[in-house]
Design an enzyme around this catalytic site. Structure first.
Site, PDB file in Angstrom:
ATOM      1  N   GLU A 202     -15.924 -11.553  45.440  1.00  0.00           N
ATOM      2  CA  GLU A 202     -14.516 -11.593  45.051  1.00  0.00           C
ATOM      3  C   GLU A 202     -14.126 -12.948  44.460  1.00  0.00           C
ATOM      4  OE1 GLU A 202     -12.708  -9.088  44.841  1.00  0.00           O
ATOM      5  OE2 GLU A 202     -13.394  -7.598  46.292  1.00  0.00           O
TER       6      GLU A 202
ATOM      7  N   ARG B 174     -12.959 -13.205  40.450  1.00  0.00           N
ATOM      8  CA  ARG B 174     -11.542 -13.482  40.251  1.00  0.00           C
ATOM      9  C   ARG B 174     -11.282 -14.948  39.907  1.00  0.00           C
ATOM     10  NH1 ARG B 174      -8.101  -9.313  43.968  1.00  0.00           N
ATOM     11  NH2 ARG B 174      -9.823  -8.019  44.705  1.00  0.00           N
TER      12      ARG B 174
ATOM     13  N   ASP C 220     -20.664   0.480  41.993  1.00  0.00           N
ATOM     14  CA  ASP C 220     -20.154   0.573  40.629  1.00  0.00           C
ATOM     15  C   ASP C 220     -20.638  -0.499  39.656  1.00  0.00           C
ATOM     16  OD1 ASP C 220     -18.731  -1.297  42.093  1.00  0.00           O
ATOM     17  OD2 ASP C 220     -16.751  -0.476  41.658  1.00  0.00           O
TER      18      ASP C 220
ATOM     19  N   GLU D  21      -9.232   0.653  36.399  1.00  0.00           N
ATOM     20  CA  GLU D  21     -10.459   1.213  35.814  1.00  0.00           C
ATOM     21  C   GLU D  21     -10.195   2.236  34.710  1.00  0.00           C
ATOM     22  OE1 GLU D  21     -11.317  -0.831  39.409  1.00  0.00           O
ATOM     23  OE2 GLU D  21     -10.006   0.931  39.160  1.00  0.00           O
TER      24      GLU D  21
ATOM     25  N   THR E 146     -16.177  -8.017  35.426  1.00  0.00           N
ATOM     26  CA  THR E 146     -15.639  -6.845  36.105  1.00  0.00           C
ATOM     27  C   THR E 146     -14.197  -7.045  36.566  1.00  0.00           C
ATOM     28  OG1 THR E 146     -16.293  -5.102  37.669  1.00  0.00           O
ATOM     29  CG2 THR E 146     -16.328  -7.390  38.479  1.00  0.00           C
TER      30      THR E 146
END
Length: 624
Positions: free
Chosen positions: A205, A209, A355, A523, A610
């Site tokens: 994360e 980010r 994913d 998404e 992502t």
């Protein structure tokens, strides 16, 4: 003006001899069908003289090389005479037909109207971003996330002010300079102290980010001057020192590296303690496959701009190691052990924990494709995995036949589950990107670049995008649930429909009670953005606009910000009181780009991590 289709063969130049002959013969046939023998002989004589005049052969000049200059002068006049005959008899080439001026003007006006139409919708998205930021700034500045209903902040991502960093490149792309000038001083003054003093953060994360946000901001604020002109973003910022983003990225990454160096294998630990440069595994000792394989874009780019190969070296070891592990038709379990370096369990899915492994296979290859052939194994792994998806995971619902991607909770030999997370809706965009490598489908076809696998993947991408949109359209609010189940032959999953009885797919999708929440996820709109860029089909913009209007209607909070929902099937929907950082960092960014010009952050020059942070494709081989 727009040319109407025509045949070039009609406009080729004809020789004078052919022009004259055709004219005379045609005239004779048309008007002298009853001519005498004498007239016919006269016609033959004219044709013979025409032939002699028009054939100025080089043999003629060679046989008269000893003639005096007068003969040369005469030859000059013969040529001039031929030229005159040529001008008299040769018809000018016909120009291709064009649209009448009034029709051409209508076409131009229509295109301009469409541009203005989508420009106004793009501005609506920017207004939503400003509203979301205002709620955060007024009630949660410095916290990771905003709780808009209670008008306060919360730290759920390690306390690094995640919303600020996650939102920064969105503000730059939108030209929201006032927000940039509010965010940058906090980053300059507060973030380094947070990095040095804060405790535990999640490696994945924090990388996608915060590190990703810093690297993208560095590039878009003209830190990486070699490729910034490719972004298509008018740069109006003044006084923003891009070097601070690079220095902070290195400071953060140096601490995150402990997750790699502390592990006994190439698989990093999941958690890092920032203040003492230490790392440890999750309580169950496992790492998510997606998390350990979704770090490479960021660390690769940091090595590129810093000149230090250590970041790239540690991150790429993960993919090199996974390359050697056994797979099921290219598909992998969702857990991996940093202690053994082996996959754990048999659960295969493209939703949570699985994913972005597949996403980064193709994106890391695209980012590094100019670096030679040594990373071609990533493209091969991606292609094998997508064939596995098509073979093992893709099914159709009943009664209307929506195409979806299910799961194999117990591996390839176990039962199939018709469950599809909203997270899986990243896949249509990834498939389209993998097929054309960022250029339009039209150009890829013209250049004969698409393989049979590419064409199959593009078809699957469009089918899945339709399904992802219908996950929104079947609910009462027009917003998708976190998880959907699909009705298939021989399966009796319990649950209720989405509430929109007018949807033709109301009986195809089942939503269980615990899955009805919406977290403002990006998404689907991410895939709509990529598919619109690739196919140029306007329906993806229309679908995106419907989704945006539903966000505006049901998640906007008057005092500032937007909120997650507890149940998308109820009107009014119960609210959850959380604005995730990715709503500003991803969802609104992708909607803005969907409605904008294709030359802004073009997909053949940038790759999005992502968390939707655009990083430039590396142009030359990385030199350690």
């Amino acid at each position: 003006m727009q040319d109407i289709h025509y045949d070039n063969a009609k406009f080729r130049r004809r020789s004078p001899f052919k022009v004259i002959t055709q004219a005379v013969v045609t005239s004779h046939i048309r008007y002298c069908r009853g001519c005498s023998t004498g007239k016919f002989l006269m016609l033959l004589m004219i044709l013979g003289l025409t032939y002699l005049i028009t054939h100025k052969s080089s043999d003629h000049s060679a046989s008269n090389v000893h003639l005096n200059s007068a003969a040369n002068v005469g030859h000059k006049y013969v040529k001039e005479g031929v030229s005159r005959i040529d001008k008299i008899w040769r018809k000018p080439p016909r120009l291709p037909p064009q649209l009448p001026p009034d029709e051409a003007q209508n076409v131009s006006s229509s295109l301009e109207e469409q541009r203005l139409h989508w420009f106004s919708r793009k501005q609506k998205v920017k207004e939503a971003f400003v509203h979301a930021w205002s709620g955060y700034k007024n009630h949660a500045m410095g916290y990771d996330e905003l709780m808009p209903l209670n008008q306060r902040g919360t730290d759920g991502l390690g306390g690094l002010g995640a919303t600020i960093v996650d939102s920064l490149d969105t503000a730059i792309i939108m030209g929201a300079d006032e927000i940039v000038y509010e965010a940058v001083p906090w980053i300059e003054k507060q973030l380094v102290e947070r990095i040095e003093k804060k405790g535990q953060v999640n490696l994945f994360e924090t990388t996608i980010r915060v590190l990703g946000g810093l690297l993208s901001a560095y590039h878009l604020s003209r830190g990486d001057k070699g490729t910034i002109s490719d972004s298509g973003i008018p740069m109006t910022l003044k006084g923003v020192k891009s070097e601070i983003f690079l220095e902070l990225a290195k400071t953060l990454a140096d601490r995150l590296l402990s997750a790699f160096t502390s592990s006994p294998t190439s698989i990093p630990f999941s958690d890092v303690v920032l203040h003492d440069h230490s790392a440890h595994p999750a309580p169950d000792g496992l790492s998510s496959t997606a998390e350990v394989s979704t770090l490479q874009l960021e660390f690769n780019y940091l090595s590129e701009i810093s000149g230090d190969p250590k970041y790239r070296s540690e991150a790429m070891k993960v993919l090199e190691h996974i390359r050697s592990l056994p797979k099921v038709e290219g598909l992998v379990p969702i857990y991996i052990s940093p202690h053994s370096g082996q996959f754990n369990g048999e659960n295969i899915r493209l939703g949570s924990r699985g994913d972005s492994y597949y996403e980064y296979l193709i994106k890391v290859w695209i980012q590094q494709k100019n670096s030679g052939d040594q990373l071609n194994y990533l493209y091969q792994m991606y292609e094998e995995a997508m064939r596995g998806v098509r073979h093992l995971l893709v099914r159709k619902s009943i009664p209307k036949g929506l195409v979806f991607v299910g799961e194999l909770p117990h591996g390839a030999n176990g039962s199939f589950s018709p469950k599809m997370d909203h997270l899986v809706c990243f896949l249509p965009g990834t498939l389209a990107l993998g097929a054309t490598k960022g250029i339009t489908k039209k150009k890829a076809i013209e250049r004969n670049l698409l393989t049979p696998d590419d064409l199959e993947n593009l078809k699957l991408a469009e089918d899945l995008a339709k399904t992802c949109f219908e996950m929104y359209a079947i609910t009462s609010t027009g917003l998708a649930p976190e998880i959907a189940y699909f009705h298939i032959e021989g399966d009796s999953e319990g649950g209720l429909d989405g509430g929109n009885k007018s949807s033709e797919y109301i009986d195809d999708i089942i939503i269980k009670h615990n899955d009805r929440h919406n977290l403002l996820r990006p998404e689907t709109v991410e895939s709509l953005f990529v598919l619109h860029r690739v196919t140029e089909d306007p329906k993806y913009r229309e679908w995106g606009w419907q989704i945006f209007e539903a966000f505006e209607k049901y998640t906007k909070v008057d005092s500032g910000g937007y909120t997650s929902l507890d149940d998308v099937t109820l009107i009014p929907p119960p609210r959850r009181d959380k604005m995730e950082t990715f709503f500003l960092g991803e969802t609104l960014k992708y909607l803005y780009l969907l409605f904008g010009d294709e030359n802004v952050v073009p997909l053949d020059k940038f790759v999005f991590n992502t968390e939707a942070h655009p990083l430039p494709i590396i142009l030359s081989k990385y030199s350690a």
